[in-house]
Design a protein around this motif. Structure first.
Motif, PDB file in Angstrom:
ATOM      1  N   SER A  29       0.825  -1.198   0.000  1.00  0.00           N
ATOM      2  CA  SER A  29       0.000   0.000   0.000  1.00  0.00           C
ATOM      3  C   SER A  29       0.865   1.256   0.000  1.00  0.00           C
ATOM      4  CB  SER A  29      -0.921  -0.018   1.220  1.00  0.00           C
ATOM      5  OG  SER A  29      -1.713   1.133   1.254  1.00  0.00           O
ATOM      6  N   GLU A  47     -15.912   2.641   3.085  1.00  0.00           N
ATOM      7  CA  GLU A  47     -14.657   3.370   3.291  1.00  0.00           C
ATOM      8  C   GLU A  47     -14.895   4.815   3.712  1.00  0.00           C
ATOM      9  OE1 GLU A  47     -11.846   1.900   3.262  1.00  0.00           O
ATOM     10  OE2 GLU A  47     -12.504  -0.005   2.421  1.00  0.00           O
ATOM     11  N   ARG A  74     -13.193   6.722   6.615  1.00  0.00           N
ATOM     12  CA  ARG A  74     -11.784   7.108   6.517  1.00  0.00           C
ATOM     13  C   ARG A  74     -11.626   8.520   5.964  1.00  0.00           C
ATOM     14  NH1 ARG A  74      -9.390   2.885   2.769  1.00  0.00           N
ATOM     15  NH2 ARG A  74      -7.564   4.225   3.012  1.00  0.00           N
ATOM     16  N   MET A  96      -8.493   5.743  -1.676  1.00  0.00           N
ATOM     17  CA  MET A  96      -8.864   4.861  -0.575  1.00  0.00           C
ATOM     18  C   MET A  96      -8.248   3.474  -0.746  1.00  0.00           C
ATOM     19  SD  MET A  96     -10.689   6.694   1.501  1.00  0.00           S
ATOM     20  CE  MET A  96      -9.563   8.012   0.991  1.00  0.00           C
ATOM     21  N   ARG A  97      -8.292   2.964  -1.963  1.00  0.00           N
ATOM     22  CA  ARG A  97      -7.732   1.631  -2.205  1.00  0.00           C
ATOM     23  C   ARG A  97      -6.221   1.643  -2.056  1.00  0.00           C
ATOM     24  NH1 ARG A  97      -8.057   0.408  -7.083  1.00  0.00           N
ATOM     25  NH2 ARG A  97      -9.344   2.064  -7.996  1.00  0.00           N
ATOM     26  N   SER A 150      -4.396   3.406  -0.147  1.00  0.00           N
ATOM     27  CA  SER A 150      -3.930   3.619   1.226  1.00  0.00           C
ATOM     28  C   SER A 150      -4.548   2.636   2.214  1.00  0.00           C
ATOM     29  CB  SER A 150      -4.279   5.053   1.679  1.00  0.00           C
ATOM     30  OG  SER A 150      -5.687   5.258   1.644  1.00  0.00           O
ATOM     31  N   ALA A 151      -5.276   1.645   1.718  1.00  0.00           N
ATOM     32  CA  ALA A 151      -6.030   0.742   2.598  1.00  0.00           C
ATOM     33  C   ALA A 151      -5.133  -0.040   3.552  1.00  0.00           C
ATOM     34  CB  ALA A 151      -6.866  -0.223   1.766  1.00  0.00           C
ATOM     35  N   LYS A 159      -6.480   3.448   8.609  1.00  0.00           N
ATOM     36  CA  LYS A 159      -7.643   2.779   9.186  1.00  0.00           C
ATOM     37  C   LYS A 159      -8.703   3.823   9.549  1.00  0.00           C
ATOM     38  CE  LYS A 159      -5.496  -1.062   8.832  1.00  0.00           C
ATOM     39  NZ  LYS A 159      -5.863  -1.985   7.727  1.00  0.00           N
TER      40      LYS A 159
END
Length: 239
Positions: A62, A140, A143, A226-227, A229-230, A234
């Motif tokens: 990530s 998500e 976040r 978002m994907r 940094s998943a 958190k």
């Protein structure tokens, strides 16, 4: 039986006179024992490192995706800010006039708009889009916070406040804010939506006045962030 003689078999002479046979296993030499222990220690460490690597792989991937293999500009609708600009210590208050430390905004993605307290039609449109874009993230969405930075002293209308219950609204010093966020040439700060990462870095700016028309492109950019940094970001801020 009567007349019969019963007796135990006579032991053979010398049957119990032979010495017992013992097998003596040689003990390892001290040097050999040290080598064996060292080998076991190395194997244990390698196994432990292998387990840690497997556990950390998603986070490493990530970080690599977000910071190294960052999408090229042509893949993004929003404009990437290079270099990223860290959030300064802005003088800020909430709508009740209570001082707020802007460092508390960190540890979440921020979708930011800027406008005066009067909040004209363009401002209201941005606030509506911020809420919609956040909701479009589905599970998500926790976040990301949507933030309105009020850059003057004009009071916010009471009629507008119910729609801001899920937003973070802060009144900030306009001059300080202009040292952090910046519009595209020929535009003003309120013309854009801005994206700030969980470390407090301003890293993306969406084209002025096009967010509604190109909503699908904005959502795609936000979803990609978002994907990407998943693995390390958190929901929620640490307590």
């Amino acid at each position: 039986m009567p007349g019969s003689k019963s007796s135990s078999p006579a032991a053979k002479p010398g049957a119990f006179d032979q010495p017992l046979g013992l097998t003596v296993h040689s003990l390892p030499e001290p040097r050999e024992a040290v080598v064996v222990d060292a080998q076991r220690t190395r194997r244990g460490r390698w196994k432990m490192l292998a387990v840690l690597a497997v556990c950390a792989a998603p986070m490493i991937a990530s970080y690599f995706t977000y910071y190294v293999v960052r999408p090229e500009g042509r893949r993004n609708y929003g404009e990437l800010v290079e270099p990223q600009r860290p959030m300064p210590a802005l003088a800020a208050t909430d709508l009740a006039g209570k001082p707020v430390d802007t460092a508390t905004l960190k540890d979440q993605w921020l979708l930011v708009s800027v406008a005066g307290g009067a909040c004209d039609a363009a401002c209201e449109q941005h606030l509506y889009l911020q809420r919609q874009f956040r909701e479009s993230l589905g599970r998500e969405k926790d976040r990301m916070d949507w933030v309105w930075l009020v850059n003057d002293d004009v009071p916010v209308r009471d009629a507008l406040k119910p729609a801001l219950q899920q937003a973070t609204v802060l009144r900030v010093d306009g001059a300080q804010l202009a040292q952090w966020l910046a519009p595209a040439p020929g535009h003003q700060l309120p013309d854009h939506l801005y994206v700030v990462d969980p470390m407090g870095n301003w890293m993306m700016r969406f084209p002025a006045g096009r967010e509604q028309a190109d909503a699908a492109k904005v959502r795609k950019d936000l979803d990609r962030l978002m994907r990407g940094s998943a693995g390390w970001d958190k929901p929620g801020r640490p307590e």
